[in-house]
Design a protein around this motif. Sequence first.
Motif, PDB file in Angstrom:
ATOM      1  N   UNK A   1      37.222  35.062  35.074  1.00 34.59           N
ATOM      2  CA  UNK A   1      36.407  35.981  34.347  1.00 34.59           C
ATOM      3  C   UNK A   1      36.962  37.512  34.270  1.00 34.59           C
ATOM      4  N   UNK A   2      37.238  37.602  33.187  1.00 32.06           N
ATOM      5  CA  UNK A   2      37.941  38.951  32.835  1.00 32.06           C
ATOM      6  C   UNK A   2      36.873  40.098  32.639  1.00 32.06           C
TER       7      UNK A   2
ATOM      8  N   UNK B   1      44.019  40.803  39.754  1.00 32.06           N
ATOM      9  CA  UNK B   1      44.341  41.344  38.538  1.00 32.06           C
ATOM     10  C   UNK B   1      45.644  40.726  38.225  1.00 32.06           C
ATOM     11  N   UNK B   2      45.821  41.064  37.028  1.00 35.06           N
ATOM     12  CA  UNK B   2      47.144  40.704  36.478  1.00 35.06           C
ATOM     13  C   UNK B   2      48.478  41.666  37.205  1.00 35.06           C
ATOM     14  N   UNK B   3      48.086  42.971  37.109  1.00 35.78           N
ATOM     15  CA  UNK B   3      49.132  43.834  37.279  1.00 35.78           C
ATOM     16  C   UNK B   3      49.847  43.925  38.850  1.00 35.78           C
ATOM     17  N   UNK B   4      48.841  43.709  39.840  1.00 40.40           N
ATOM     18  CA  UNK B   4      49.135  43.538  41.037  1.00 40.40           C
ATOM     19  C   UNK B   4      49.759  42.240  41.535  1.00 40.40           C
ATOM     20  N   UNK B   5      49.337  41.106  40.921  1.00 39.85           N
ATOM     21  CA  UNK B   5      49.930  39.850  40.834  1.00 39.85           C
ATOM     22  C   UNK B   5      51.314  39.916  40.435  1.00 39.85           C
TER      23      UNK B   5
ATOM     24  N   UNK C   1      35.380  44.896  36.568  1.00 48.48           N
ATOM     25  CA  UNK C   1      36.387  45.804  37.017  1.00 48.48           C
ATOM     26  C   UNK C   1      37.663  44.949  37.499  1.00 48.48           C
ATOM     27  N   UNK C   2      37.203  43.861  38.166  1.00 49.76           N
ATOM     28  CA  UNK C   2      38.121  43.048  38.811  1.00 49.76           C
ATOM     29  C   UNK C   2      37.931  41.446  38.551  1.00 49.76           C
ATOM     30  N   UNK C   3      39.173  41.064  38.252  1.00 48.57           N
ATOM     31  CA  UNK C   3      39.294  39.578  37.749  1.00 48.57           C
ATOM     32  C   UNK C   3      38.831  38.638  38.801  1.00 48.57           C
ATOM     33  N   UNK C   4      37.837  37.632  38.636  1.00 51.22           N
ATOM     34  CA  UNK C   4      37.695  37.026  39.470  1.00 51.22           C
ATOM     35  C   UNK C   4      37.564  35.355  38.740  1.00 51.22           C
TER      36      UNK C   4
ATOM     37  N   UNK D   1      50.264  36.017  30.176  1.00 52.05           N
ATOM     38  CA  UNK D   1      50.532  34.698  29.356  1.00 52.05           C
ATOM     39  C   UNK D   1      50.638  33.407  30.043  1.00 52.05           C
ATOM     40  N   UNK D   2      51.038  33.269  31.224  1.00 47.91           N
ATOM     41  CA  UNK D   2      51.147  32.074  32.149  1.00 47.91           C
ATOM     42  C   UNK D   2      49.714  31.717  32.211  1.00 47.91           C
ATOM     43  N   UNK D   3      48.884  32.524  32.729  1.00 52.28           N
ATOM     44  CA  UNK D   3      47.471  32.022  32.950  1.00 52.28           C
ATOM     45  C   UNK D   3      46.907  31.473  32.003  1.00 52.28           C
TER      46      UNK D   3
END
Length: 296
Positions: free
Chosen positions: A49-50, A17-21, A53-56, A34-36
């Motif tokens: 794949x967004x 996910x973006x928040x934890x990253x 529940x989790x981004x993969x 934005x970077x991704x």
Amino acid sequence: MDLRSLRIFVEVVRQGGFTDAAKVVFSTQSTVSKVVKQLEEELGCQLLDRSGKHIVPTPAGRLVHEHALEVLRIREALTGALDELHGVKRGIVRLGVPRVGSDLLFAPICARFRSQYPGIDVKITEDGSVRLREALQAGELDLAGLLLPVPDELEYVEMSCEPVVAILPREHPLARAEQLGLEDFRHLPVILFDSGFALHTMLVTGFKERDLAPKVITQSSQISFMIALAAAGLGATFMPRSVAVARMRPEIVIVPLDHPTLQWRMAIAWRRIGFLSTAAQAWANLAKEVLRPGTI
């Protein structure tokens, strides 16, 4: 495409996910997203794949992730090799420290290392043992504090070994016991570390091996919060003895566990195959001098 973009993308995949990253790379969720997105536009394909529940990662994302890891490894090897030219007077050590016990085990080493090698920067990443191991294997860390056992691809030096204990509310029905087994928590509420921590796996495995199903009321990565919940009477929690003793308060009691296999064995680990800079070697050698098994 630049190294920073690849580093951010790798962390998004690892964290799911973006928040934890964003927390790991010291940025904001919007900046990481934005970077991704810019990386996807540059490469002309969807990398994540967004929808769930989790981004993969997508198939293309997995391919980019694999090559990004290799690029980052090469970059760090090059940086380390250049630092070698200057001996141990300068350089960078990328150190991963666990959220459990880092104040007791690693803070004294970091302070002493700073006084002996003032020209070397120590970049610290704090996380659970599971995620630190993944970062070390990916070449994003030089050294990491991990709970044993570790995979064969890693070398290590054991630094501390101590039992895991139960922390109970003072009015808990088991609080006066001299010793407890996991069986005693069969149907009682417990508070566990989240799944990113090796202590979580250790305890869950211990319960499953005994066909036990305690009531897990919450999982957390915050030691103080977990102890506060126990002190408030919500349930029992489990921590290394030194961590429990250091955070002792009137509302709780510490009870030993009758399970010799529940040991908190902390080690300094590094990749068996890979470049270890002189600066990182100096940190590891100092750790061996400062800490010995059984000193905590």
